[in-house]
Motif scaffolding. Structure first.
Motif, PDB file in Angstrom:
ATOM      1  N   PRO A  40     -14.358  -0.546   2.271  1.00 19.35           N
ATOM      2  CA  PRO A  40     -13.557  -0.331   3.484  1.00 19.35           C
ATOM      3  C   PRO A  40     -14.089  -1.178   4.630  1.00 19.35           C
ATOM      4  O   PRO A  40     -15.252  -1.567   4.638  1.00 19.35           O
ATOM      5  CB  PRO A  40     -13.731   1.160   3.779  1.00 19.35           C
ATOM      6  N   HIS A  44     -14.118   1.261   9.756  1.00 20.71           N
ATOM      7  CA  HIS A  44     -13.241   2.343   9.272  1.00 20.71           C
ATOM      8  C   HIS A  44     -13.740   2.879   7.927  1.00 20.71           C
ATOM      9  O   HIS A  44     -12.986   2.981   6.967  1.00 20.71           O
ATOM     10  CB  HIS A  44     -11.807   1.836   9.127  1.00 20.71           C
ATOM     11  N   ARG A  45     -14.986   3.253   7.857  1.00 22.16           N
ATOM     12  CA  ARG A  45     -15.577   3.735   6.599  1.00 22.16           C
ATOM     13  C   ARG A  45     -14.928   5.013   6.082  1.00 22.16           C
ATOM     14  O   ARG A  45     -15.012   5.325   4.909  1.00 22.16           O
ATOM     15  CB  ARG A  45     -17.079   3.975   6.780  1.00 22.16           C
ATOM     16  N   TRP A  47     -11.659   5.649   6.099  1.00 25.64           N
ATOM     17  CA  TRP A  47     -10.276   5.428   5.684  1.00 25.64           C
ATOM     18  C   TRP A  47     -10.152   5.590   4.175  1.00 25.64           C
ATOM     19  O   TRP A  47     -11.108   5.386   3.436  1.00 25.64           O
ATOM     20  CB  TRP A  47      -9.802   4.052   6.116  1.00 25.64           C
ATOM     21  N   ALA A  48      -8.960   5.942   3.718  1.00 27.85           N
ATOM     22  CA  ALA A  48      -8.703   6.188   2.294  1.00 27.85           C
ATOM     23  C   ALA A  48      -8.010   4.985   1.658  1.00 27.85           C
ATOM     24  O   ALA A  48      -7.162   4.343   2.279  1.00 27.85           O
ATOM     25  CB  ALA A  48      -7.833   7.429   2.124  1.00 27.85           C
ATOM     26  N   TRP A  49      -8.365   4.708   0.421  1.00 29.50           N
ATOM     27  CA  TRP A  49      -7.728   3.636  -0.333  1.00 29.50           C
ATOM     28  C   TRP A  49      -6.409   4.147  -0.908  1.00 29.50           C
ATOM     29  O   TRP A  49      -6.367   5.168  -1.584  1.00 29.50           O
ATOM     30  CB  TRP A  49      -8.631   3.163  -1.462  1.00 29.50           C
ATOM     31  N   SER A  67      -4.141  -0.813  -0.166  1.00 30.32           N
ATOM     32  CA  SER A  67      -4.705  -1.051   1.164  1.00 30.32           C
ATOM     33  C   SER A  67      -5.412   0.206   1.648  1.00 30.32           C
ATOM     34  O   SER A  67      -5.195   1.305   1.128  1.00 30.32           O
ATOM     35  CB  SER A  67      -3.605  -1.439   2.152  1.00 30.32           C
ATOM     36  N   TYR A  68      -6.248   0.036   2.649  1.00 29.69           N
ATOM     37  CA  TYR A  68      -6.899   1.181   3.283  1.00 29.69           C
ATOM     38  C   TYR A  68      -5.994   1.717   4.381  1.00 29.69           C
ATOM     39  O   TYR A  68      -5.350   0.961   5.105  1.00 29.69           O
ATOM     40  CB  TYR A  68      -8.253   0.772   3.875  1.00 29.69           C
ATOM     41  N   GLU A  70      -5.691   4.948   7.464  1.00 33.93           N
ATOM     42  CA  GLU A  70      -6.380   5.973   8.237  1.00 33.93           C
ATOM     43  C   GLU A  70      -5.846   7.361   7.867  1.00 33.93           C
ATOM     44  O   GLU A  70      -4.636   7.591   7.888  1.00 33.93           O
ATOM     45  CB  GLU A  70      -6.174   5.729   9.730  1.00 33.93           C
TER      46      GLU A  70
END
Length: 98
Positions: A40, A44-45, A47-49, A67-68, A70
């Motif tokens: 990530p 933005h560690r 954030w979800a894939w 994509s990542y 939020e």
């Protein structure tokens, strides 16, 4: 004003029906390609894939890369969308947050 309310109610029911409409594709999606998930972004560690998927464009399947994204709130978990085999075809089931 009283005449306006039934019209609004009918329009809302029509919109709700359209939102529930599903496209059934007779042929299944191709196999998913191997997708390399990058780390990530540093800022933005949390954030979800969102994994890539094949979407139907009306004529063929088109790959949409992952994509990542939020999350809507802390500890939210992304449930991936998927193609569901139903009857004589395939229906896309949208991903959602839990």
């Amino acid at each position: 004003m009283k005449r306006f309310l039934p019209t609004v109610a009918c329009a809302l029911f029509l919109i709700a029906g359209i939102a529930q409409a599903q496209v059934v594709v007779r042929i299944g999606p191709p196999p998913r390609p191997h997708e390399v998930i990058p780390p990530p972004p540093p800022e933005h560690r949390d954030w979800a894939w969102h994994a890539g998927y094949h979407r139907w464009d009306g004529e063929r399947y088109v790959w949409v890369p992952g994509s990542y994204v939020e999350p809507p709130h802390p500890h939210a978990r992304w449930v991936e969308g998927h193609w569901d085999h139903r009857g004589g075809g395939y229906v896309w089931v949208e991903g959602h947050w839990r």
